[in-house]
Design a protein around this motif. Structure first.
Motif, mmCIF file in Angstrom:
data_model
loop_
_atom_site.group_PDB
_atom_site.id
_atom_site.type_symbol
_atom_site.label_atom_id
_atom_site.label_comp_id
_atom_site.label_asym_id
_atom_site.label_seq_id
_atom_site.Cartn_x
_atom_site.Cartn_y
_atom_site.Cartn_z
ATOM 1 N N PRO A 54 1.079 9.980 0.848
ATOM 2 C CA PRO A 54 0.379 8.908 0.421
ATOM 3 C C PRO A 54 -1.080 9.399 -0.059
ATOM 4 O O PRO A 54 -2.003 8.675 -0.396
ATOM 5 N N LEU B 151 -1.741 1.293 5.226
ATOM 6 C CA LEU B 151 -0.390 2.003 4.913
ATOM 7 C C LEU B 151 0.198 2.190 6.392
ATOM 8 O O LEU B 151 1.510 2.167 6.783
ATOM 9 N N ILE C 86 7.154 9.728 2.408
ATOM 10 C CA ILE C 86 5.771 9.190 1.975
ATOM 11 C C ILE C 86 4.744 10.412 1.957
ATOM 12 O O ILE C 86 4.589 10.837 2.739
ATOM 13 N N GLU D 287 -3.408 1.070 -3.335
ATOM 14 C CA GLU D 287 -2.998 0.968 -2.051
ATOM 15 C C GLU D 287 -2.005 -0.437 -1.785
ATOM 16 O O GLU D 287 -1.077 -0.051 -0.949
ATOM 17 N N GLU E 207 6.224 12.091 6.595
ATOM 18 C CA GLU E 207 4.874 12.300 5.751
ATOM 19 C C GLU E 207 4.973 13.575 4.945
ATOM 20 O O GLU E 207 5.361 14.872 5.686
ATOM 21 N N LEU F 231 1.572 0.118 -2.689
ATOM 22 C CA LEU F 231 2.352 0.835 -1.763
ATOM 23 C C LEU F 231 2.422 0.025 -0.577
ATOM 24 O O LEU F 231 3.595 0.093 0.109
ATOM 25 N N TYR G 97 -4.621 8.170 0.373
ATOM 26 C CA TYR G 97 -4.836 7.275 1.239
ATOM 27 C C TYR G 97 -4.211 7.549 2.649
ATOM 28 O O TYR G 97 -4.313 6.864 3.870
ATOM 29 N N THR G 98 -3.828 8.909 2.827
ATOM 30 C CA THR G 98 -3.502 9.494 4.040
ATOM 31 C C THR G 98 -4.412 9.522 4.944
ATOM 32 O O THR G 98 -4.342 9.087 6.144
ATOM 33 N N GLY H 97 1.436 8.347 -3.647
ATOM 34 C CA GLY H 97 0.364 7.650 -3.731
ATOM 35 C C GLY H 97 -0.736 8.027 -5.118
ATOM 36 O O GLY H 97 -0.082 8.798 -5.748
#
Ligand code: DQA
Length: 148
Positions: free
Chosen positions: A74, A84, A72, A53, A97, A56, A77-78, A8
């Motif tokens: 992110p 997502l 991923i 975003e 993750e 993705l 953006y996590t 990300g």
């Protein structure tokens, strides 16, 4: 086995951004590292980074029926992205993750992860190595699926 590696926002700035937290190695070095361990583990891989975003989300949707699993990171953006999370749930692929830094020891706002709810595992604080650990985890899960 084919895995999609997603990164990300701001991860393209690795090596420049906060090196005390994220290290001095560049994003290109991360890509090279991923390609190299995938070669060793006989995993086919694609790597994609975006600061957006929606891009993705598109990449996750595009993985449907094309990839066996998703690794991923992110990034920011996590902590904010229901989009997502929903995309990962929509495609239903096993996902892990990854975070370079140990988010559990950082600011309160980093303690929330939406994507975690659609991931079988979270690996944080292992730097580049975390991507390899994630791939090995997916490989074990997928072998289980295939051998069942
Ligand atoms: C990160 C942790 C996130 O909180 C942060 O926003 C990032 C990188 C990590 O890899 O440690 O951009 O995902």
């Amino acid at each position: 086995m084919k895995l999609l590696f997603l990164n990300g926002p701001n991860l393209n700035m690795l090596g420049i951004r906060e090196p005390d937290i994220y290290g001095k190695q560049t994003y290109a070095a991360l890509e090279e590292y991923i390609r190299s361990f995938c070669g060793e583990l006989e995993i086919e891989c694609e790597i994609f980074q975006s600061n957006h975003e929606g891009a993705l989300v598109d990449a996750i949707q595009g993985a449907y029926r094309k990839f066996d699993g998703i690794v991923i990171n992110p990034a920011a953006y996590t902590h904010t992205s229901v989009a997502l999370l929903d995309a990962l749930k929509a495609v239903g692929l096993p996902a892990v993750e990854v975070h370079l830094s140990d988010v559990s020891k950082r600011e309160d706002f980093r303690q929330v992860s939406y994507v975690r709810l659609a991931c079988c595992k979270t690996i944080a604080g292992h730097g580049f190595e975390g991507y390899r650990m994630a791939a090995e985890c997916l490989s074990a899960i997928l072998d289980g699926i295939i051998n069942d």
